[in-house]
Design an enzyme around this catalytic site. Structure first.
Site, PDB file in Angstrom:
ATOM      1  N   GLU A 115       0.811  -1.219   0.000  1.00 43.35           N
ATOM      2  CA  GLU A 115       0.000   0.000   0.000  1.00 43.35           C
ATOM      3  C   GLU A 115       0.842   1.267   0.000  1.00 43.35           C
ATOM      4  O   GLU A 115       0.507   2.255  -0.658  1.00 43.35           O
ATOM      5  CB  GLU A 115      -0.955  -0.005   1.202  1.00 43.35           C
ATOM      6  CG  GLU A 115      -2.122  -0.954   1.093  1.00 43.35           C
ATOM      7  CD  GLU A 115      -1.787  -2.396   1.455  1.00 43.35           C
ATOM      8  OE1 GLU A 115      -2.677  -3.253   1.340  1.00 43.35           O
ATOM      9  OE2 GLU A 115      -0.621  -2.639   1.841  1.00 43.35           O
ATOM     10  N   GLN A 160      -8.100  -2.258  -0.711  1.00 48.87           N
ATOM     11  CA  GLN A 160      -9.017  -3.391  -0.770  1.00 48.87           C
ATOM     12  C   GLN A 160     -10.034  -3.311   0.372  1.00 48.87           C
ATOM     13  O   GLN A 160     -11.215  -3.582   0.189  1.00 48.87           O
ATOM     14  CB  GLN A 160      -8.223  -4.701  -0.712  1.00 48.87           C
ATOM     15  CG  GLN A 160      -8.991  -5.887  -1.208  1.00 48.87           C
ATOM     16  CD  GLN A 160      -8.074  -7.069  -1.454  1.00 48.87           C
ATOM     17  OE1 GLN A 160      -7.593  -7.676  -0.494  1.00 48.87           O
ATOM     18  NE2 GLN A 160      -7.820  -7.387  -2.706  1.00 48.87           N
ATOM     19  N   PHE A 161      -9.549  -2.914   1.531  1.00 50.89           N
ATOM     20  CA  PHE A 161     -10.393  -2.565   2.677  1.00 50.89           C
ATOM     21  C   PHE A 161      -9.772  -1.330   3.319  1.00 50.89           C
ATOM     22  O   PHE A 161      -8.553  -1.189   3.359  1.00 50.89           O
ATOM     23  CB  PHE A 161     -10.448  -3.712   3.694  1.00 50.89           C
ATOM     24  CG  PHE A 161     -11.157  -4.935   3.179  1.00 50.89           C
ATOM     25  CD1 PHE A 161     -12.526  -5.112   3.377  1.00 50.89           C
ATOM     26  CD2 PHE A 161     -10.455  -5.914   2.494  1.00 50.89           C
ATOM     27  CE1 PHE A 161     -13.167  -6.228   2.885  1.00 50.89           C
ATOM     28  CE2 PHE A 161     -11.097  -7.036   2.004  1.00 50.89           C
ATOM     29  CZ  PHE A 161     -12.457  -7.205   2.198  1.00 50.89           C
ATOM     30  N   ASP A 172      -9.296  -0.616   6.222  1.00 50.37           N
ATOM     31  CA  ASP A 172      -8.386  -0.998   7.309  1.00 50.37           C
ATOM     32  C   ASP A 172      -6.938  -1.066   6.836  1.00 50.37           C
ATOM     33  O   ASP A 172      -6.003  -0.777   7.592  1.00 50.37           O
ATOM     34  CB  ASP A 172      -8.782  -2.376   7.871  1.00 50.37           C
ATOM     35  CG  ASP A 172     -10.263  -2.494   8.133  1.00 50.37           C
ATOM     36  OD1 ASP A 172     -10.649  -2.617   9.303  1.00 50.37           O
ATOM     37  OD2 ASP A 172     -11.046  -2.476   7.158  1.00 50.37           O
ATOM     38  N   PHE A 173      -6.738  -1.462   5.562  1.00 46.88           N
ATOM     39  CA  PHE A 173      -5.382  -1.705   5.066  1.00 46.88           C
ATOM     40  C   PHE A 173      -4.614  -0.419   4.785  1.00 46.88           C
ATOM     41  O   PHE A 173      -3.416  -0.456   4.506  1.00 46.88           O
ATOM     42  CB  PHE A 173      -5.433  -2.555   3.793  1.00 46.88           C
ATOM     43  CG  PHE A 173      -6.021  -3.936   3.991  1.00 46.88           C
ATOM     44  CD1 PHE A 173      -6.256  -4.441   5.263  1.00 46.88           C
ATOM     45  CD2 PHE A 173      -6.364  -4.722   2.908  1.00 46.88           C
ATOM     46  CE1 PHE A 173      -6.795  -5.709   5.456  1.00 46.88           C
ATOM     47  CE2 PHE A 173      -6.903  -5.988   3.078  1.00 46.88           C
ATOM     48  CZ  PHE A 173      -7.120  -6.480   4.362  1.00 46.88           C
ATOM     49  N   HIS A 187     -11.352  -5.891   8.922  1.00 43.15           N
ATOM     50  CA  HIS A 187     -12.052  -5.602   7.667  1.00 43.15           C
ATOM     51  C   HIS A 187     -13.330  -4.801   7.900  1.00 43.15           C
ATOM     52  O   HIS A 187     -14.212  -4.786   7.046  1.00 43.15           O
ATOM     53  CB  HIS A 187     -12.415  -6.899   6.934  1.00 43.15           C
ATOM     54  CG  HIS A 187     -11.251  -7.725   6.505  1.00 43.15           C
ATOM     55  ND1 HIS A 187     -10.533  -8.501   7.378  1.00 43.15           N
ATOM     56  CD2 HIS A 187     -10.657  -7.879   5.292  1.00 43.15           C
ATOM     57  CE1 HIS A 187      -9.555  -9.111   6.734  1.00 43.15           C
ATOM     58  NE2 HIS A 187      -9.606  -8.765   5.463  1.00 43.15           N
TER      59      HIS A 187
END
Length: 658
Positions: free
Chosen positions: A397, A419-420, A422-423, A464
């Site tokens: 990321e 992607q989420f 959170d990431f 997530h």
């Protein structure tokens, strides 16, 4: 030290000498000024001039170079005006950052230079993005990025090398191995013989270069640049050199063995090259004296200009206005042709039509290409736009956010899909320290949208399910958008992509396939910072966003006799304060509903601001409702208790009855 002239003419040989001599003489002057208190800090590159000069002289003027804080020779070789450099180091207005940053923490598009940030690593990913833009435009150019041996331990270094290798980007990754990271010697930093040994793991070519030999540096970089312009690929370079002064002047060099210092002093790149040129008859003592006099006059004349400049004028309005790049919002009106679609489809439509509108918009993210993303938002995009513009990324990321910044520097737009949401923590540094600050620092736009699938209620557990908008609403320079309905989602996404500032675009996963709405089929926009008044009443003001808006609507449907103003914020930064104040002054009561945990969230700031601006209108305490102070749990019963959906009804009724 052995020098090989090759096919270089005398003018080039002499030019390389003068290009090294100039930064050395500037540095010697700066050390005097530092002791006199006329500059505040200095990072010395004495002994390393051959690297900066040799690399920069080998590149074409239109090719970007990303230096570090010991690369003064990059700036002087690119003919950056000395008075502006001196003003920069004194924090004056004619510098490159208007006094907002120091030393070499700036860039200059005019000179194709992109300066560092103190976190070091992200600039390597930025170089990837700059090079990617050149590749997509089929421009045969090279990008050179500098780093030190210490920064090669950072994750960003490895991520950037991997991305460049996978995408065959023409980047020269230049490691200046000068023996110490501040005071830590190389044997305590890495456990391989040479740093370029790591290149094999990334499928990259590599070279070890004598960083104190200007002709070796210049000739090898010229050769490599020709090769990379012909066949795009990255190369890892390790320049063996030494730092003759402290990490910065206050650090000193007492930790360096005296014997080692003397050994490297004998390898001085300027004195050795000067001796060689004298022997070859290219230089004479008289010519040396003449060059030094000319450079000294230039330095002194430009110092006078910088010293004569007034101290920078503090103006709060100017400071605030420079946080964001100017954006003249252009309204694209809705047409009457609508279709009833899901929230997820509206996001996809907005993204697709934006790709059609902007032919230099690039989408990047994990699994976004043929797979269409984990939520299928980019399904079919590869067939329509091709893999060059819809790019699967490695799981890195930080490097991808940095690469998006590089695309913007080189004049393109980028949408990055986390992607989420959170990431994003794995890419947090370049978001809050690069994208957010770059315009304020040196007027460079960060034309990047980061899509953030977020939110709980779907049994996805602690990693997530976060709705982490408060991480970013606190950071000046970022914009934050959080729609609740399909029509808003499409129009706001289109505006976010048109906006040249960095935007975090939050998309609640729980709404993706559960919420439908009539959405105009055409390309239309909705301005940021304008809330939507969904219901009108005079008993209480309800403020929410995202899934919270739907919880509030459900509660009001269950209590039809309750007359409330329901405000959907839609964007959190900028935020529609006018709409909130106007409603509270009418109803006298305010409740703020957010899915995020309460402490430090957006509800707290709204409550504080309303207390300051509307206190005399309040008939009851302001209420905040949010999730409990735990990570998001997985089990359904636990998650139901975590979320504020049920608690909101009780607090709302208590407030109305107060």
């Amino acid at each position: 030290m052995r020098y090989h002239i090759g096919d270089l003419d005398q003018e080039t040989l002499l030019g390389l000498y003068e290009k090294m001599l100039k930064p050395r003489m500037i540095e010697e002057k700066m050390l005097i000024l530092l002791r006199q208190g006329k500059i505040s800090k200095w990072f010395s590159g004495i002994g390393q001039e051959a690297i900066s000069v040799g690399v920069t002289a080998a590149l074409k003027e239109e090719e970007y170079i990303l230096p570090m804080h010991r690369n003064l020779g990059v700036f002087t070789t690119r003919d950056v005006p000395l008075n502006r450099l001196f003003s920069q180091w004194q924090g004056k207005a004619k510098g490159f950052t208007k006094g907002r940053d120091r030393s070499f923490h700036f860039g200059s598009q005019e000179h194709r230079i992109v300066g560092m940030i103190s976190h070091l690593g992200p600039q390597l990913g930025v170089a990837d993005g700059i090079a990617l833009a050149d590749v997509l435009r089929k421009k045969r150019r090279v990008t050179a990025a500098f780093t030190g041996e210490g920064a090669t331990s950072e994750g960003d270094f490895h991520e950037a090398l991997n991305v460049a290798s996978v995408w065959n980007l023409p980047v020269l990754f230049c490691i200046e191995n000068n023996g110490y990271g501040l005071s830590t010697p190389t044997n305590e930093q890495y456990n391989c013989e040479h740093l370029v040994d790591r290149a094999k793991g990334y499928g990259m070519e590599c070279r070890i270069i004598d960083g104190n030999n200007i002709l070796e540096v210049h000739s090898k970089i010229v050769e490599l640049c020709k090769a990379l312009r012909k066949r795009s690929r990255p190369v890892l370079l390790e320049f063996k050199t030494f730092r003759m002064r402290g990490h910065e002047e206050a650090s000193g060099t007492k930790y360096v063995p005296e014997k080692l210092m003397k050994q490297w002093a004998k390898k001085d790149p300027i004195s050795n090259y000067e001796t060689f040129l004298l022997k070859e008859g290219v230089l004479s003592e008289k010519k040396i004296e003449g060059l030094k006099e000319k450079i000294a006059e230039e330095i002194n004349a430009n110092l006078e200009l910088a010293f004569a400049e007034d101290a920078i004028n503090s103006n709060v309005s100017n400071e605030l206005n420079d946080v964001y790049h100017g954006f003249n919002y252009q309204e694209f009106k809705r047409n009457n042709e609508v279709k009833n679609i899901r929230f997820v489809d509206a996001i996809s439509d907005g993204l697709r039509q934006s790709m059609e509108q902007h032919n230099e918009l690039v989408i990047m993210g994990q699994d976004v290409a043929e797979y269409g993303g984990v939520f299928k938002i980019t399904e079919g995009f590869v067939k329509q736009f091709g893999k060059k513009r819809v790019r699967n990324t490695p799981i890195c990321e930080s490097a991808i956010v940095s690469a998006a910044m590089g695309l913007s520097i080189n004049g393109m737009k980028a949408v990055v899909e986390m992607q989420f949401a959170d990431f994003v923590s794995s890419g947090f540094n370049p978001v809050v320290n690069y994208l957010a600050k770059v315009h304020y620092r040196w007027a460079q736009k960060a034309d990047v949208v980061i899509r953030m699938p977020c939110g709980g209620g779907v049994g996805a557990g602690p990693f997530h399910s976060q709705t982490n908008e408060a991480w970013f609403t606190k950071t000046p320079g970022l914009k934050v958008v959080y729609p609740a309905f399909p029509e808003d989602a499409k129009g706001l996404l289109i505006t976010a992509i048109n906006d040249p500032n960095p935007v975090l675009f939050f998309e609640h996963k729980g709404l993706y396939r559960s919420v439908y709405g009539d959405v105009p089929e055409n390309y239309y926009s909705i301005p940021l910072g304008v809330a939507s008044l969904l219901k009108e009443g005079d008993e209480v003001t309800i403020v929410s966003y995202g899934a919270g808006v739907h919880w509030a609507l459900e509660t009001l449907e269950n209590h039809p006799k309750l007359h409330a103003d329901l405000i959907d914020l839609r964007s959190l930064q900028p935020l529609d304060w006018k709409a909130i104040y106007s409603s509270v002054r009418k109803t006298g009561r305010l409740i703020i509903l957010q899915e995020d945990t309460l402490f430090g969230g957006i509800a707290s700031d709204i409550a504080a601001q309303v207390m300051e601006q509307c206190f005399e209108y309040l008939d009851a305490p302001i209420k905040r409702v949010g999730s409990i102070e735990t990570p998001v749990p997985f089990a359904k019963n636990l998650e139901n208790d975590y979320l504020p959906r049920k608690r909101f009804e009780d607090v709302l009724l208590e407030l109305v009855a107060y």
